[in-house]
Design a protein around this motif. Sequence first.
Motif, PDB file in Angstrom:
ATOM      1  N   THR A  39      21.598 107.696  62.136  1.00 39.78           N
ATOM      2  CA  THR A  39      22.924 107.765  62.743  1.00 39.78           C
ATOM      3  C   THR A  39      23.930 106.800  62.127  1.00 39.78           C
ATOM      4  O   THR A  39      25.138 106.932  62.366  1.00 39.78           O
ATOM      5  CB  THR A  39      22.838 107.475  64.244  1.00 39.78           C
ATOM      6  OG1 THR A  39      22.338 106.137  64.440  1.00 39.78           O
ATOM      7  CG2 THR A  39      21.914 108.472  64.933  1.00 39.78           C
ATOM      8  N   GLY A  40      23.446 105.826  61.377  1.00 39.37           N
ATOM      9  CA  GLY A  40      24.352 104.822  60.834  1.00 39.37           C
ATOM     10  C   GLY A  40      24.794 103.797  61.856  1.00 39.37           C
ATOM     11  O   GLY A  40      25.730 103.025  61.603  1.00 39.37           O
ATOM     12  N   MET A  41      24.119 103.745  63.004  1.00 38.53           N
ATOM     13  CA  MET A  41      24.436 102.779  64.056  1.00 38.53           C
ATOM     14  C   MET A  41      23.213 101.919  64.323  1.00 38.53           C
ATOM     15  O   MET A  41      22.112 102.446  64.477  1.00 38.53           O
ATOM     16  CB  MET A  41      24.833 103.495  65.357  1.00 38.53           C
ATOM     17  CG  MET A  41      26.031 104.396  65.231  1.00 38.53           C
ATOM     18  SD  MET A  41      26.417 105.207  66.807  1.00 38.53           S
ATOM     19  CE  MET A  41      26.880 103.781  67.789  1.00 38.53           C
ATOM     20  N   PRO A  42      23.353 100.604  64.381  1.00 41.21           N
ATOM     21  CA  PRO A  42      22.202  99.762  64.728  1.00 41.21           C
ATOM     22  C   PRO A  42      21.671 100.127  66.112  1.00 41.21           C
ATOM     23  O   PRO A  42      22.444 100.271  67.062  1.00 41.21           O
ATOM     24  CB  PRO A  42      22.778  98.351  64.700  1.00 41.21           C
ATOM     25  CG  PRO A  42      24.024  98.443  63.871  1.00 41.21           C
ATOM     26  CD  PRO A  42      24.568  99.813  64.112  1.00 41.21           C
ATOM     27  N   VAL A  43      20.364 100.302  66.220  1.00 39.29           N
ATOM     28  CA  VAL A  43      19.724 100.659  67.489  1.00 39.29           C
ATOM     29  C   VAL A  43      18.651  99.627  67.791  1.00 39.29           C
ATOM     30  O   VAL A  43      17.747  99.402  66.978  1.00 39.29           O
ATOM     31  CB  VAL A  43      19.092 102.072  67.428  1.00 39.29           C
ATOM     32  CG1 VAL A  43      18.416 102.401  68.755  1.00 39.29           C
ATOM     33  CG2 VAL A  43      20.148 103.120  67.084  1.00 39.29           C
ATOM     34  N   GLU A  44      18.752  98.987  68.953  1.00 38.88           N
ATOM     35  CA  GLU A  44      17.780  97.973  69.358  1.00 38.88           C
ATOM     36  C   GLU A  44      16.700  98.605  70.230  1.00 38.88           C
ATOM     37  O   GLU A  44      17.001  99.390  71.132  1.00 38.88           O
ATOM     38  CB  GLU A  44      18.473  96.853  70.138  1.00 38.88           C
ATOM     39  CG  GLU A  44      19.536  96.112  69.346  1.00 38.88           C
ATOM     40  CD  GLU A  44      20.123  94.965  70.155  1.00 38.88           C
ATOM     41  OE1 GLU A  44      19.364  94.305  70.903  1.00 38.88           O
ATOM     42  OE2 GLU A  44      21.346  94.741  70.059  1.00 38.88           O
ATOM     43  N   ALA A  45      15.465  98.241  69.981  1.00 36.92           N
ATOM     44  CA  ALA A  45      14.331  98.706  70.786  1.00 36.92           C
ATOM     45  C   ALA A  45      14.083  97.709  71.909  1.00 36.92           C
ATOM     46  O   ALA A  45      13.743  96.550  71.646  1.00 36.92           O
ATOM     47  CB  ALA A  45      13.091  98.855  69.914  1.00 36.92           C
ATOM     48  N   ARG A  46      14.254  98.150  73.158  1.00 32.38           N
ATOM     49  CA  ARG A  46      14.046  97.278  74.312  1.00 32.38           C
ATOM     50  C   ARG A  46      13.334  98.058  75.416  1.00 32.38           C
ATOM     51  O   ARG A  46      13.673  99.218  75.685  1.00 32.38           O
ATOM     52  CB  ARG A  46      15.380  96.753  74.866  1.00 32.38           C
ATOM     53  CG  ARG A  46      16.262  96.047  73.855  1.00 32.38           C
ATOM     54  CD  ARG A  46      15.645  94.761  73.342  1.00 32.38           C
ATOM     55  NE  ARG A  46      16.537  94.114  72.377  1.00 32.38           N
ATOM     56  CZ  ARG A  46      16.200  93.036  71.679  1.00 32.38           C
ATOM     57  NH1 ARG A  46      14.998  92.497  71.827  1.00 32.38           N
ATOM     58  NH2 ARG A  46      17.059  92.507  70.827  1.00 32.38           N
TER      59      ARG A  46
END
Length: 309
Positions: A39-46
């Motif tokens: 997606t080109g967006m930073p995604v955090e795993a939580r």
Amino acid sequence: METARNPDRTSVFLVDNGSLRPGATLNLRRVAAALGERTGMPVEARSLLHSNKVPAEELDGVPASTLGPAATWRAEQGVTEMVVLPFFFGPSRALSGYLPERLGEVQAAHPGVRVRVASPLIDLQAPTDLRLARILRDGVAEQLRQLPAGSKPAVVLADHGSPIPEVTAVRNVLAGQLATLLEDQVRSVTPASMERRKGDEYRFNEPLLENLLDEPGFNQGPVIVSMLFLSPGKHAGEGGDVVTICAKAESRNPGLETRITRLAGEHDGILAILADRLEEAISGERYLLDLPAHGACPQPPLTGAPGWC
């Protein structure tokens, strides 16, 4: 992909329920990283719970943080818009109850933060989407290729079991879709729960997997257990509860051979679904919850209007 008004002040969290087993957090991180690249967006795993108790040395040396502290930290850094992307099949109580309560605490301390929660992987109110059923079909097909030609095994679509009828309805719909996709390659496709709460009010989870594997038509020959689970943990994956249930069933029924598919959440096809859920939430096309910043105007769901109000 259309982005929120302040992309530099937006955080995206891929969220699961959480597990004390490191495999669940490692898989969530893998999916989040792949989704970010897509997606080109930073995604955090939580995770919502539990993962912060896993020793860091079991997580490649990187300690896990649950969503509440992570969201608080991002708000303190100046993030004003958060998108929570559920790594859940359906609308569990974790999403409808615990999640908004926990995020409400973050917003109470940081009233300028707005949060939007995307739809889960399956939204029964949205147009029919067969992509997850195709992921399940691929897992069954991998097992079929290992059987003698002409074999037509029974298939059991197994999930954890839920106190929420709407979550079980997702499983049942997927079982019907899977049966259609497999056509005459298998004898039948039957949904089952790994476990259920006691009481008649939870009978909608039936049949239980352990009981089904003792029934005629399921207690002999090959039976493929299709895993409606997202990550390895206590219940799914190597040494999990489903493996134990199947092994015990085989010991009770010497002619039974269970074959367990890989987990649905380990299939790369899950990324396309998650990317769509993220885009739908950001654009305002469809989402589960919208928690406006205090004093801001709420945007009604499913308006199709882009952007944040």
